[in-house]
Design a protein around this motif. Structure first.
Motif, PDB file in Angstrom:
ATOM      1  N   VAL A  74     -40.653 -51.123   1.040  1.00 11.47           N
ATOM      2  CA  VAL A  74     -41.300 -50.223   0.150  1.00 11.47           C
ATOM      3  C   VAL A  74     -40.448 -49.728  -0.847  1.00 11.47           C
ATOM      4  N   ARG A  75     -40.774 -49.648  -2.109  1.00 11.87           N
ATOM      5  CA  ARG A  75     -39.888 -49.021  -3.310  1.00 11.87           C
ATOM      6  C   ARG A  75     -39.895 -47.592  -3.296  1.00 11.87           C
ATOM      7  N   LEU A  76     -38.680 -47.199  -3.490  1.00  9.77           N
ATOM      8  CA  LEU A  76     -38.492 -45.573  -3.661  1.00  9.77           C
ATOM      9  C   LEU A  76     -39.117 -45.251  -4.882  1.00  9.77           C
ATOM     10  N   PHE A  77     -39.621 -43.809  -5.053  1.00  9.01           N
ATOM     11  CA  PHE A  77     -39.979 -43.464  -6.505  1.00  9.01           C
ATOM     12  C   PHE A  77     -38.891 -42.647  -7.027  1.00  9.01           C
ATOM     13  N   SER A  78     -37.789 -42.541  -6.277  1.00 11.14           N
ATOM     14  CA  SER A  78     -36.456 -41.706  -6.894  1.00 11.14           C
ATOM     15  C   SER A  78     -35.594 -42.981  -7.157  1.00 11.14           C
ATOM     16  N   THR A  79     -34.725 -42.851  -8.214  1.00  7.31           N
ATOM     17  CA  THR A  79     -33.745 -43.712  -8.614  1.00  7.31           C
ATOM     18  C   THR A  79     -32.379 -43.598  -7.611  1.00  7.31           C
ATOM     19  N   TRP A  80     -31.538 -44.734  -7.893  1.00  5.26           N
ATOM     20  CA  TRP A  80     -30.392 -44.678  -7.245  1.00  5.26           C
ATOM     21  C   TRP A  80     -29.520 -43.239  -7.565  1.00  5.26           C
ATOM     22  N   GLY A  81     -29.650 -42.811  -8.923  1.00  6.19           N
ATOM     23  CA  GLY A  81     -28.913 -41.922  -9.122  1.00  6.19           C
ATOM     24  C   GLY A  81     -29.421 -40.289  -8.424  1.00  6.19           C
ATOM     25  N   GLU A  82     -30.671 -40.437  -7.838  1.00  2.62           N
ATOM     26  CA  GLU A  82     -31.170 -39.474  -7.035  1.00  2.62           C
ATOM     27  C   GLU A  82     -30.992 -39.806  -5.451  1.00  2.62           C
ATOM     28  N   VAL A  83     -30.371 -40.747  -5.148  1.00  2.87           N
ATOM     29  CA  VAL A  83     -30.481 -40.726  -3.590  1.00  2.87           C
ATOM     30  C   VAL A  83     -29.083 -41.229  -2.994  1.00  2.87           C
ATOM     31  N   GLY A 105     -13.898 -49.266  -2.228  1.00  5.77           N
ATOM     32  CA  GLY A 105     -14.346 -50.008  -3.222  1.00  5.77           C
ATOM     33  C   GLY A 105     -15.599 -50.108  -3.578  1.00  5.77           C
ATOM     34  N   TRP A 106     -16.392 -49.167  -3.020  1.00  7.09           N
ATOM     35  CA  TRP A 106     -17.928 -49.366  -3.168  1.00  7.09           C
ATOM     36  C   TRP A 106     -18.223 -48.765  -4.540  1.00  7.09           C
ATOM     37  N   THR A 107     -19.032 -49.373  -5.151  1.00 13.86           N
ATOM     38  CA  THR A 107     -19.860 -48.949  -6.349  1.00 13.86           C
ATOM     39  C   THR A 107     -21.184 -48.548  -6.348  1.00 13.86           C
ATOM     40  N   ARG A 108     -21.622 -47.451  -6.966  1.00 13.55           N
ATOM     41  CA  ARG A 108     -23.138 -47.191  -6.971  1.00 13.55           C
ATOM     42  C   ARG A 108     -24.064 -48.211  -7.716  1.00 13.55           C
ATOM     43  N   PRO A 109     -25.094 -48.489  -7.570  1.00  8.48           N
ATOM     44  CA  PRO A 109     -25.689 -49.661  -8.183  1.00  8.48           C
ATOM     45  C   PRO A 109     -26.178 -48.587  -9.506  1.00  8.48           C
ATOM     46  N   ASP A 110     -26.910 -49.534 -10.474  1.00 11.95           N
ATOM     47  CA  ASP A 110     -27.355 -48.714 -11.711  1.00 11.95           C
ATOM     48  C   ASP A 110     -28.293 -47.456 -11.273  1.00 11.95           C
ATOM     49  N   ALA A 111     -27.715 -46.538 -11.866  1.00 10.03           N
ATOM     50  CA  ALA A 111     -28.283 -45.092 -11.444  1.00 10.03           C
ATOM     51  C   ALA A 111     -29.516 -45.047 -11.968  1.00 10.03           C
ATOM     52  N   ALA A 116     -34.984 -36.696  -1.073  1.00  8.20           N
ATOM     53  CA  ALA A 116     -33.331 -36.890  -0.809  1.00  8.20           C
ATOM     54  C   ALA A 116     -32.552 -35.812  -1.343  1.00  8.20           C
ATOM     55  N   MET A 117     -32.823 -35.622  -2.413  1.00 10.36           N
ATOM     56  CA  MET A 117     -31.832 -34.692  -3.318  1.00 10.36           C
ATOM     57  C   MET A 117     -31.931 -33.348  -2.467  1.00 10.36           C
ATOM     58  N   THR A 118     -33.268 -32.751  -2.043  1.00 15.32           N
ATOM     59  CA  THR A 118     -33.200 -31.794  -1.226  1.00 15.32           C
ATOM     60  C   THR A 118     -32.139 -31.602  -0.062  1.00 15.32           C
ATOM     61  N   GLY A 119     -32.428 -32.736   0.810  1.00 18.19           N
ATOM     62  CA  GLY A 119     -31.541 -32.994   1.979  1.00 18.19           C
ATOM     63  C   GLY A 119     -30.274 -32.873   1.554  1.00 18.19           C
ATOM     64  N   TYR A 120     -29.954 -33.546   0.309  1.00 19.08           N
ATOM     65  CA  TYR A 120     -28.338 -33.225   0.418  1.00 19.08           C
ATOM     66  C   TYR A 120     -27.920 -31.986   0.117  1.00 19.08           C
ATOM     67  N   GLU A 121     -28.635 -31.344  -0.735  1.00 16.75           N
ATOM     68  CA  GLU A 121     -28.111 -29.779  -1.132  1.00 16.75           C
ATOM     69  C   GLU A 121     -28.318 -28.991   0.166  1.00 16.75           C
ATOM     70  N   GLN A 122     -29.206 -29.286   1.207  1.00 21.37           N
ATOM     71  CA  GLN A 122     -29.381 -28.493   2.316  1.00 21.37           C
ATOM     72  C   GLN A 122     -28.019 -28.798   3.289  1.00 21.37           C
ATOM     73  N   VAL A 123     -27.801 -29.937   3.448  1.00 21.77           N
ATOM     74  CA  VAL A 123     -26.424 -30.376   4.042  1.00 21.77           C
ATOM     75  C   VAL A 123     -25.105 -29.906   3.510  1.00 21.77           C
ATOM     76  N   ARG A 124     -25.164 -30.066   2.107  1.00 20.84           N
ATOM     77  CA  ARG A 124     -23.813 -29.305   1.445  1.00 20.84           C
ATOM     78  C   ARG A 124     -23.788 -27.939   1.822  1.00 20.84           C
ATOM     79  N   SER A 125     -24.805 -26.972   1.937  1.00 17.68           N
ATOM     80  CA  SER A 125     -24.693 -25.672   2.037  1.00 17.68           C
ATOM     81  C   SER A 125     -24.459 -25.545   3.554  1.00 17.68           C
ATOM     82  N   VAL A 126     -24.920 -26.194   4.527  1.00 20.64           N
ATOM     83  CA  VAL A 126     -24.801 -25.884   6.020  1.00 20.64           C
ATOM     84  C   VAL A 126     -23.520 -26.022   6.158  1.00 20.64           C
ATOM     85  N   ALA A 127     -22.880 -27.335   5.679  1.00 21.38           N
ATOM     86  CA  ALA A 127     -21.477 -27.711   5.895  1.00 21.38           C
ATOM     87  C   ALA A 127     -20.723 -26.679   5.619  1.00 21.38           C
ATOM     88  N   ALA A 128     -20.712 -26.045   4.505  1.00 15.50           N
ATOM     89  CA  ALA A 128     -20.067 -25.013   3.934  1.00 15.50           C
ATOM     90  C   ALA A 128     -20.152 -23.816   5.058  1.00 15.50           C
TER      91      ALA A 128
END
Length: 467
Positions: free
Chosen positions: A53-62, A75-81, A383-395
Protein backbone atom coordinates in the motif's frame (compact mmCIF):
# COMPACT_ATOMS: atom_id res chain seq x y z
CA UNK A 1 12.26 -7.69 44.23
CA UNK A 2 15.40 -5.57 44.03
CA UNK A 3 15.48 -2.95 41.30
CA UNK A 4 18.21 -0.43 40.49
CA UNK A 5 17.72 3.26 41.22
CA UNK A 6 15.21 4.73 38.78
CA UNK A 7 17.64 7.29 37.32
CA UNK A 8 20.00 4.49 36.26
CA UNK A 9 17.32 2.68 34.26
CA UNK A 10 16.44 2.90 30.58
CA UNK A 11 13.11 4.02 29.18
CA UNK A 12 11.30 1.01 27.75
CA UNK A 13 9.65 1.69 24.39
CA UNK A 14 7.08 -0.88 23.30
CA UNK A 15 7.06 -1.31 19.53
CA UNK A 16 9.74 -0.84 16.86
CA UNK A 17 7.51 0.90 14.36
CA UNK A 18 8.02 4.47 13.14
CA UNK A 19 6.76 6.11 16.36
CA UNK A 20 8.62 3.74 18.68
CA UNK A 21 11.94 4.07 16.88
CA UNK A 22 11.51 7.85 16.71
CA UNK A 23 10.91 7.84 20.47
CA UNK A 24 14.19 5.97 20.93
CA UNK A 25 16.01 8.51 18.74
CA UNK A 26 14.61 11.43 20.73
CA UNK A 27 15.53 9.77 24.03
CA UNK A 28 19.12 9.33 22.85
CA UNK A 29 19.11 12.98 21.79
CA UNK A 30 18.16 13.80 25.41
CA UNK A 31 20.95 11.62 26.79
CA UNK A 32 18.60 8.83 27.95
CA UNK A 33 19.08 5.17 27.07
CA UNK A 34 16.07 3.50 25.43
CA UNK A 35 15.25 -0.19 25.23
CA UNK A 36 12.83 -1.00 22.42
CA UNK A 37 10.81 -4.21 22.72
CA UNK A 38 9.32 -5.40 19.43
CA UNK A 39 6.98 -8.39 19.20
CA UNK A 40 7.75 -8.98 15.53
CA UNK A 41 10.72 -10.71 14.01
CA UNK A 42 11.76 -7.51 12.24
CA UNK A 43 11.45 -3.82 12.95
CA UNK A 44 8.34 -2.30 11.43
CA UNK A 45 6.54 -5.64 11.47
CA UNK A 46 3.08 -4.07 11.18
CA UNK A 47 4.11 -1.74 8.36
CA UNK A 48 5.52 -4.69 6.46
CA UNK A 49 2.08 -6.32 6.49
CA UNK A 50 0.80 -3.51 4.29
CA UNK A 51 3.97 -3.19 2.24
CA UNK A 52 1.94 -3.12 -0.99
CA UNK A 53 0.00 0.00 0.00
CA UNK A 54 1.29 3.45 -0.92
CA UNK A 55 1.26 6.17 1.72
CA UNK A 56 -0.59 9.41 1.09
CA UNK A 57 2.18 11.26 2.94
CA UNK A 58 5.46 12.06 1.23
CA UNK A 59 8.93 11.02 2.33
CA UNK A 60 9.35 14.55 3.68
CA UNK A 61 6.48 13.92 6.10
CA UNK A 62 7.36 10.43 7.36
CA UNK A 63 10.99 10.83 8.45
CA UNK A 64 11.53 12.03 12.02
CA UNK A 65 14.21 14.75 12.46
CA UNK A 66 15.91 13.11 15.45
CA UNK A 67 15.92 9.78 13.64
CA UNK A 68 17.48 11.40 10.59
CA UNK A 69 20.15 12.89 12.85
CA UNK A 70 20.88 9.43 14.24
CA UNK A 71 21.04 7.96 10.75
CA UNK A 72 23.33 10.61 9.26
CA UNK A 73 26.64 9.08 10.48
CA UNK A 74 25.72 5.79 8.79
CA UNK A 75 25.69 7.44 5.38
CA UNK A 76 21.91 7.22 5.09
CA UNK A 77 20.24 9.78 2.86
CA UNK A 78 16.53 10.45 2.77
CA UNK A 79 14.75 9.60 -0.49
CA UNK A 80 13.26 12.42 -2.55
CA UNK A 81 11.14 14.34 -0.04
CA UNK A 82 8.38 14.98 -2.57
CA UNK A 83 7.76 11.33 -3.51
CA UNK A 84 5.34 8.88 -1.92
CA UNK A 85 6.75 5.66 -0.43
CA UNK A 86 4.86 2.41 -0.14
CA UNK A 87 4.72 0.65 3.20
CA UNK A 88 7.49 -1.62 1.94
CA UNK A 89 9.63 1.36 0.95
CA UNK A 90 9.11 2.94 4.36
CA UNK A 91 10.07 -0.27 6.14
CA UNK A 92 13.15 -1.09 4.08
CA UNK A 93 14.54 2.38 3.38
CA UNK A 94 13.86 4.07 6.72
CA UNK A 95 12.53 1.89 9.54
CA UNK A 96 15.05 -0.94 9.12
CA UNK A 97 18.11 1.35 8.80
CA UNK A 98 16.95 3.22 11.90
CA UNK A 99 16.59 -0.02 13.84
CA UNK A 100 20.05 -1.06 12.65
CA UNK A 101 21.47 2.26 13.85
CA UNK A 102 19.93 1.67 17.28
CA UNK A 103 21.60 -1.74 17.40
CA UNK A 104 21.25 -3.66 20.67
CA UNK A 105 18.81 -1.09 21.96
CA UNK A 106 16.15 -2.92 19.91
CA UNK A 107 15.04 -6.39 21.07
CA UNK A 108 13.06 -8.37 18.47
CA UNK A 109 10.70 -11.29 19.16
CA UNK A 110 9.95 -9.65 22.52
CA UNK A 111 6.22 -9.61 23.23
CA UNK A 112 5.31 -7.46 26.22
CA UNK A 113 2.91 -9.34 28.49
CA UNK A 114 2.59 -6.93 31.40
CA UNK A 115 3.69 -3.58 32.82
CA UNK A 116 3.45 -2.53 36.46
CA UNK A 117 5.22 -0.64 39.23
CA UNK A 118 7.85 -2.72 40.97
CA UNK A 119 6.21 -4.44 43.94
CA UNK A 120 2.98 -2.45 43.47
CA UNK A 121 -0.18 -3.64 41.77
CA UNK A 122 -2.66 -0.98 40.68
CA UNK A 123 -4.33 -0.93 44.13
CA UNK A 124 -1.29 0.06 46.22
CA UNK A 125 -0.61 3.75 46.88
CA UNK A 126 2.36 3.57 49.25
CA UNK A 127 5.55 4.99 47.68
CA UNK A 128 4.11 4.14 44.27
CA UNK A 129 5.70 6.95 42.29
CA UNK A 130 9.12 6.20 43.75
CA UNK A 131 9.11 2.66 42.35
CA UNK A 132 10.49 1.94 38.87
CA UNK A 133 8.36 0.22 36.29
CA UNK A 134 8.76 -3.50 35.68
CA UNK A 135 8.05 -4.82 32.19
CA UNK A 136 7.46 -8.53 31.56
CA UNK A 137 7.98 -9.90 28.07
CA UNK A 138 8.29 -13.26 26.33
CA UNK A 139 10.54 -14.32 23.46
CA UNK A 140 9.51 -16.34 20.42
CA UNK A 141 9.86 -19.60 22.38
CA UNK A 142 7.70 -18.34 25.23
CA UNK A 143 10.58 -17.79 27.66
CA UNK A 144 9.73 -14.98 30.04
CA UNK A 145 11.98 -12.12 31.09
CA UNK A 146 11.59 -8.85 32.93
CA UNK A 147 13.29 -5.50 32.73
CA UNK A 148 13.06 -2.43 34.95
CA UNK A 149 12.42 1.03 33.52
CA UNK A 150 12.35 4.67 34.61
CA UNK A 151 9.44 5.31 32.20
CA UNK A 152 7.43 3.41 29.62
CA UNK A 153 6.40 4.62 26.17
CA UNK A 154 3.82 2.37 24.53
CA UNK A 155 4.07 2.77 20.76
CA UNK A 156 2.69 -0.69 19.96
CA UNK A 157 -0.04 0.66 17.69
CA UNK A 158 -3.40 -0.93 16.97
CA UNK A 159 -2.66 -3.04 13.89
CA UNK A 160 -3.04 -6.37 15.69
CA UNK A 161 -6.56 -5.57 16.92
CA UNK A 162 -8.83 -4.63 14.01
CA UNK A 163 -12.46 -3.81 14.69
CA UNK A 164 -15.09 -6.34 13.57
CA UNK A 165 -17.81 -6.16 10.94
CA UNK A 166 -20.58 -6.04 13.52
CA UNK A 167 -22.24 -2.66 13.84
CA UNK A 168 -22.38 -2.98 17.65
CA UNK A 169 -18.61 -3.16 18.03
CA UNK A 170 -18.85 -6.91 18.59
CA UNK A 171 -18.24 -9.53 15.94
CA UNK A 172 -21.39 -10.09 13.90
CA UNK A 173 -23.16 -13.37 14.50
CA UNK A 174 -21.44 -15.87 12.24
CA UNK A 175 -18.44 -13.60 11.61
CA UNK A 176 -15.95 -15.88 13.33
CA UNK A 177 -17.37 -18.96 11.61
CA UNK A 178 -16.89 -17.27 8.23
CA UNK A 179 -13.27 -16.32 8.96
CA UNK A 180 -11.86 -18.10 5.90
CA UNK A 181 -13.77 -15.72 3.62
CA UNK A 182 -13.10 -12.56 5.61
CA UNK A 183 -10.01 -10.36 5.79
CA UNK A 184 -9.41 -7.29 7.92
CA UNK A 185 -6.65 -5.90 5.73
CA UNK A 186 -6.40 -4.29 2.30
CA UNK A 187 -5.57 -7.24 0.03
CA UNK A 188 -2.40 -7.26 -2.04
CA UNK A 189 -3.81 -7.90 -5.50
CA UNK A 190 -0.31 -8.07 -6.99
CA UNK A 191 0.15 -11.38 -5.20
CA UNK A 192 -1.09 -14.05 -7.66
CA UNK A 193 -2.73 -16.16 -4.94
CA UNK A 194 -4.51 -13.18 -3.42
CA UNK A 195 -5.50 -11.91 -6.86
CA UNK A 196 -7.08 -15.26 -7.71
CA UNK A 197 -9.08 -15.10 -4.48
CA UNK A 198 -10.90 -11.94 -5.62
CA UNK A 199 -10.79 -12.11 -9.42
CA UNK A 200 -14.26 -12.57 -10.89
CA UNK A 201 -15.78 -12.61 -7.41
CA UNK A 202 -18.31 -10.45 -5.65
CA UNK A 203 -16.67 -8.84 -2.61
CA UNK A 204 -18.21 -6.75 0.16
CA UNK A 205 -16.06 -3.92 1.53
CA UNK A 206 -17.23 -2.71 4.94
CA UNK A 207 -15.89 0.68 6.03
CA UNK A 208 -15.86 4.35 5.12
CA UNK A 209 -12.25 5.46 5.42
CA UNK A 210 -8.96 5.48 3.59
CA UNK A 211 -8.51 1.71 3.75
CA UNK A 212 -11.97 1.13 2.28
CA UNK A 213 -11.20 3.63 -0.48
CA UNK A 214 -8.02 1.72 -1.25
CA UNK A 215 -9.74 -1.67 -1.38
CA UNK A 216 -12.48 -0.33 -3.68
CA UNK A 217 -9.92 1.21 -6.01
CA UNK A 218 -7.90 -2.01 -6.09
CA UNK A 219 -10.99 -4.08 -6.88
CA UNK A 220 -11.97 -1.65 -9.64
CA UNK A 221 -8.52 -1.98 -11.21
CA UNK A 222 -8.87 -5.76 -11.02
CA UNK A 223 -12.30 -5.59 -12.68
CA UNK A 224 -10.79 -3.65 -15.59
CA UNK A 225 -7.95 -6.12 -16.11
CA UNK A 226 -7.94 -9.12 -18.45
CA UNK A 227 -7.97 -11.64 -15.62
CA UNK A 228 -10.55 -9.79 -13.51
CA UNK A 229 -13.68 -9.94 -15.62
CA UNK A 230 -16.74 -10.16 -13.42
CA UNK A 231 -15.08 -8.69 -10.33
CA UNK A 232 -17.57 -6.62 -8.38
CA UNK A 233 -17.37 -4.65 -5.15
CA UNK A 234 -20.23 -4.02 -2.75
CA UNK A 235 -19.45 -1.04 -0.55
CA UNK A 236 -21.16 -1.28 2.84
CA UNK A 237 -21.53 2.06 4.67
CA UNK A 238 -23.10 2.52 8.08
CA UNK A 239 -24.23 5.99 7.08
CA UNK A 240 -25.56 7.65 3.97
CA UNK A 241 -23.81 9.12 0.94
CA UNK A 242 -23.06 12.82 1.27
CA UNK A 243 -20.86 15.42 -0.34
CA UNK A 244 -18.12 14.48 2.12
CA UNK A 245 -18.32 10.69 1.78
CA UNK A 246 -15.34 10.50 -0.58
CA UNK A 247 -13.05 12.63 1.55
CA UNK A 248 -11.59 16.05 1.00
CA UNK A 249 -10.85 15.70 -2.70
CA UNK A 250 -9.03 18.72 -4.05
CA UNK A 251 -9.56 20.53 -0.72
CA UNK A 252 -7.33 18.07 1.12
CA UNK A 253 -3.88 19.47 1.86
CA UNK A 254 -2.53 15.94 1.44
CA UNK A 255 -3.26 15.61 -2.31
CA UNK A 256 -2.71 11.86 -2.49
CA UNK A 257 -5.27 11.31 0.24
CA UNK A 258 -7.80 13.46 -1.60
CA UNK A 259 -7.10 11.56 -4.83
CA UNK A 260 -7.69 8.28 -3.04
CA UNK A 261 -11.27 9.22 -2.18
CA UNK A 262 -11.83 10.24 -5.76
CA UNK A 263 -10.57 6.85 -6.95
CA UNK A 264 -13.20 5.20 -4.75
CA UNK A 265 -15.84 7.51 -6.19
CA UNK A 266 -14.76 6.47 -9.67
CA UNK A 267 -15.17 2.80 -8.71
CA UNK A 268 -18.81 3.50 -7.83
CA UNK A 269 -19.52 5.86 -10.75
CA UNK A 270 -18.10 3.40 -13.28
CA UNK A 271 -20.17 0.52 -11.94
CA UNK A 272 -17.34 -1.53 -10.47
CA UNK A 273 -18.87 -1.19 -7.00
CA UNK A 274 -22.38 -0.75 -5.66
CA UNK A 275 -22.93 1.28 -2.49
CA UNK A 276 -25.24 0.05 0.26
CA UNK A 277 -25.94 2.80 2.78
CA UNK A 278 -27.26 2.93 6.33
CA UNK A 279 -26.36 -0.73 6.80
CA UNK A 280 -25.12 -2.02 10.14
CA UNK A 281 -24.11 -5.65 9.95
CA UNK A 282 -25.74 -7.86 12.57
CA UNK A 283 -25.08 -11.33 11.17
CA UNK A 284 -23.15 -13.12 8.44
CA UNK A 285 -24.82 -16.25 7.15
CA UNK A 286 -24.05 -18.80 4.44
CA UNK A 287 -26.26 -19.77 1.53
CA UNK A 288 -26.50 -23.27 0.06
CA UNK A 289 -23.45 -22.60 -2.14
CA UNK A 290 -21.27 -21.46 0.76
CA UNK A 291 -21.41 -17.78 -0.18
CA UNK A 292 -21.90 -15.16 2.53
CA UNK A 293 -25.07 -13.18 3.16
CA UNK A 294 -24.82 -10.01 5.21
CA UNK A 295 -27.83 -9.33 7.41
CA UNK A 296 -28.43 -5.82 8.75
CA UNK A 297 -29.81 -4.69 12.07
CA UNK A 298 -32.88 -3.47 10.18
CA UNK A 299 -33.52 -6.95 8.77
CA UNK A 300 -32.17 -6.29 5.28
CA UNK A 301 -30.44 -9.28 3.67
CA UNK A 302 -27.95 -8.44 0.93
CA UNK A 303 -27.28 -10.53 -2.13
CA UNK A 304 -24.64 -13.17 -1.48
CA UNK A 305 -20.95 -12.32 -1.78
CA UNK A 306 -17.90 -14.54 -2.13
CA UNK A 307 -15.57 -12.54 0.11
CA UNK A 308 -15.77 -9.81 2.74
CA UNK A 309 -13.13 -7.15 3.45
CA UNK A 310 -13.73 -5.57 6.85
CA UNK A 311 -12.05 -2.16 7.24
CA UNK A 312 -13.90 -0.64 10.17
CA UNK A 313 -10.90 0.68 12.04
CA UNK A 314 -8.74 -0.56 14.88
CA UNK A 315 -8.77 -0.53 18.65
CA UNK A 316 -5.97 -0.56 21.24
CA UNK A 317 -4.88 -3.67 23.13
CA UNK A 318 -4.79 -2.52 26.74
CA UNK A 319 -4.60 -5.95 28.33
CA UNK A 320 -0.91 -5.83 29.22
CA UNK A 321 -1.31 -2.39 30.82
CA UNK A 322 -3.96 -3.55 33.26
CA UNK A 323 -1.84 -2.98 36.40
CA UNK A 324 -1.22 0.66 35.51
CA UNK A 325 -3.46 3.58 36.42
CA UNK A 326 -4.38 4.94 33.02
CA UNK A 327 -6.68 7.88 32.41
CA UNK A 328 -8.58 6.88 29.27
CA UNK A 329 -11.68 8.34 27.67
CA UNK A 330 -14.59 5.94 28.10
CA UNK A 331 -15.51 6.10 24.42
CA UNK A 332 -12.31 6.38 22.44
CA UNK A 333 -9.93 4.63 24.86
CA UNK A 334 -7.55 7.53 24.27
CA UNK A 335 -5.95 9.71 26.97
CA UNK A 336 -8.65 11.88 28.53
CA UNK A 337 -6.97 15.19 27.64
CA UNK A 338 -6.45 14.14 24.03
CA UNK A 339 -9.86 12.58 23.39
CA UNK A 340 -11.87 15.81 22.92
CA UNK A 341 -9.43 16.89 20.21
CA UNK A 342 -9.92 13.77 18.10
CA UNK A 343 -13.46 12.56 18.90
CA UNK A 344 -15.27 12.00 15.57
CA UNK A 345 -18.62 12.36 17.38
CA UNK A 346 -17.84 15.97 18.22
CA UNK A 347 -15.41 17.21 15.63
CA UNK A 348 -16.67 19.39 12.88
CA UNK A 349 -13.70 20.04 10.59
CA UNK A 350 -10.10 21.03 10.42
CA UNK A 351 -6.82 20.13 12.01
CA UNK A 352 -6.15 18.48 15.36
CA UNK A 353 -3.57 20.84 16.80
CA UNK A 354 -0.18 19.34 17.66
CA UNK A 355 -0.05 17.97 21.16
CA UNK A 356 2.48 16.46 23.50
CA UNK A 357 3.22 15.14 26.96
CA UNK A 358 0.47 17.02 28.79
CA UNK A 359 -2.33 15.64 26.63
CA UNK A 360 -0.71 12.19 26.71
CA UNK A 361 -0.13 11.96 30.46
CA UNK A 362 -1.92 9.59 32.85
CA UNK A 363 -2.51 9.36 36.58
CA UNK A 364 0.38 6.86 36.50
CA UNK A 365 3.25 9.27 36.02
CA UNK A 366 5.95 8.17 33.61
CA UNK A 367 3.78 6.10 31.25
CA UNK A 368 2.73 7.36 27.83
CA UNK A 369 0.70 5.94 24.97
CA UNK A 370 1.96 7.44 21.70
CA UNK A 371 1.48 6.99 17.99
CA UNK A 372 -1.67 5.32 16.73
CA UNK A 373 -2.29 3.77 20.12
CA UNK A 374 -2.69 7.22 21.65
CA UNK A 375 -5.73 7.77 19.41
CA UNK A 376 -7.48 4.70 20.80
CA UNK A 377 -10.38 4.04 18.44
CA UNK A 378 -10.22 7.42 16.74
CA UNK A 379 -9.14 7.59 13.08
CA UNK A 380 -6.98 9.79 10.89
CA UNK A 381 -3.56 9.57 12.51
CA UNK A 382 -0.49 10.98 10.74
CA UNK A 383 3.14 10.01 11.25
CA UNK A 384 4.01 13.67 11.78
CA UNK A 385 1.67 13.74 14.78
CA UNK A 386 3.44 10.75 16.31
CA UNK A 387 6.86 12.29 15.80
CA UNK A 388 5.80 15.48 17.59
CA UNK A 389 4.31 13.40 20.40
CA UNK A 390 7.51 11.48 21.08
CA UNK A 391 9.68 14.59 20.81
CA UNK A 392 7.61 16.21 23.57
CA UNK A 393 7.45 13.05 25.69
CA UNK A 394 11.21 12.47 25.52
CA UNK A 395 11.83 16.07 26.59
CA UNK A 396 9.38 15.68 29.48
CA UNK A 397 11.07 12.49 30.69
CA UNK A 398 14.41 14.33 30.54
CA UNK A 399 12.96 17.13 32.66
CA UNK A 400 13.10 19.73 29.88
CA UNK A 401 9.60 21.10 30.41
CA UNK A 402 10.17 24.16 28.24
CA UNK A 403 10.98 22.03 25.21
CA UNK A 404 8.27 19.50 26.04
CA UNK A 405 5.63 22.23 26.06
CA UNK A 406 6.82 23.87 22.85
CA UNK A 407 4.93 23.13 19.63
CA UNK A 408 7.30 22.33 16.78
CA UNK A 409 4.92 21.11 14.11
CA UNK A 410 2.36 22.48 11.69
CA UNK A 411 -0.03 19.84 10.38
CA UNK A 412 -1.86 19.95 7.05
CA UNK A 413 -5.63 20.12 7.26
CA UNK A 414 -7.02 16.64 7.43
CA UNK A 415 -9.70 16.90 4.78
CA UNK A 416 -11.63 14.69 7.17
CA UNK A 417 -14.50 15.23 9.54
CA UNK A 418 -17.35 13.36 11.10
CA UNK A 419 -19.57 16.40 11.51
CA UNK A 420 -20.65 17.49 14.97
CA UNK A 421 -22.78 14.65 16.26
CA UNK A 422 -23.12 13.13 12.78
CA UNK A 423 -20.26 10.65 12.71
CA UNK A 424 -21.52 7.31 11.47
CA UNK A 425 -25.08 8.66 11.22
CA UNK A 426 -27.03 6.42 8.81
CA UNK A 427 -29.49 9.05 7.64
CA UNK A 428 -27.13 11.62 6.14
CA UNK A 429 -28.67 12.74 2.88
CA UNK A 430 -26.99 13.37 -0.43
CA UNK A 431 -25.65 16.87 -0.54
CA UNK A 432 -25.44 17.25 3.22
CA UNK A 433 -21.93 18.41 3.93
CA UNK A 434 -22.16 17.52 7.58
CA UNK A 435 -21.14 21.02 8.59
CA UNK A 436 -18.09 21.08 6.30
CA UNK A 437 -17.34 23.86 3.91
CA UNK A 438 -15.49 22.03 1.14
CA UNK A 439 -17.39 21.48 -2.11
CA UNK A 440 -18.36 18.02 -3.27
CA UNK A 441 -15.15 16.47 -4.68
CA UNK A 442 -14.78 16.44 -8.43
CA UNK A 443 -13.92 13.15 -10.13
CA UNK A 444 -10.40 12.80 -11.46
CA UNK A 445 -8.89 9.90 -13.35
CA UNK A 446 -6.08 8.03 -11.65
CA UNK A 447 -3.67 5.39 -12.80
CA UNK A 448 -2.79 3.11 -9.93
CA UNK A 449 -4.63 4.04 -6.76
CA UNK A 450 -2.69 6.02 -4.23
CA UNK A 451 -3.38 4.59 -0.85
CA UNK A 452 -3.62 4.90 2.88
CA UNK A 453 -1.71 7.41 4.91
CA UNK A 454 1.38 7.21 6.99
CA UNK A 455 -0.37 5.63 9.89
CA UNK A 456 -4.04 5.72 9.03
CA UNK A 457 -6.58 2.95 8.85
CA UNK A 458 -10.27 3.75 8.69
CA UNK A 459 -10.60 7.51 8.56
CA UNK A 460 -14.11 9.01 8.55
CA UNK A 461 -14.84 10.72 5.27
CA UNK A 462 -15.11 14.44 4.91
CA UNK A 463 -13.99 17.53 3.07
CA UNK A 464 -13.23 20.35 5.43
CA UNK A 465 -11.55 23.70 5.21
CA UNK A 466 -10.86 24.31 8.84
CA UNK A 467 -12.73 24.91 12.05
Amino acid sequence: MNAPATTELPVVVIGAGPAGLAAAAHLIDQGIEPLVLEAGRRAGAAVREWAHVRLFSTWGEVVDPAAEKLLAPTGWTRPDAATYPSGGDWAEQYIQPLADALGDRVRLDATVTGVSRTGRDRIVDADREQQPFVVHFADADGREERVFARAVIDASGTWATPSPAGGSGLAALGEKAAAEQITYRVPDLKDPAVRARYAGKRTAVIGSGASAFTALAYLADLAKSDDGTGTKGVWILRRGISGSTFGGGEADQLPARGALGLAAKAAVDEGHADAVTGFRTEAIERDADGRLILVGEDGRRLDAVDEVIVLTGFRPDLSFLNELRLGLDERLQAPVELAPLIDPNQHSCGTVYPHGHRELSHPEQGVYLVGMKSYGRAPTFLAMTGYEQVRSVAAAIAGDTESADRVELTLPETGVCGGAGLFDAPDTNEGDGGGCCAPTPQLVQLGAPVAVGAATEEAPAGGCCGS
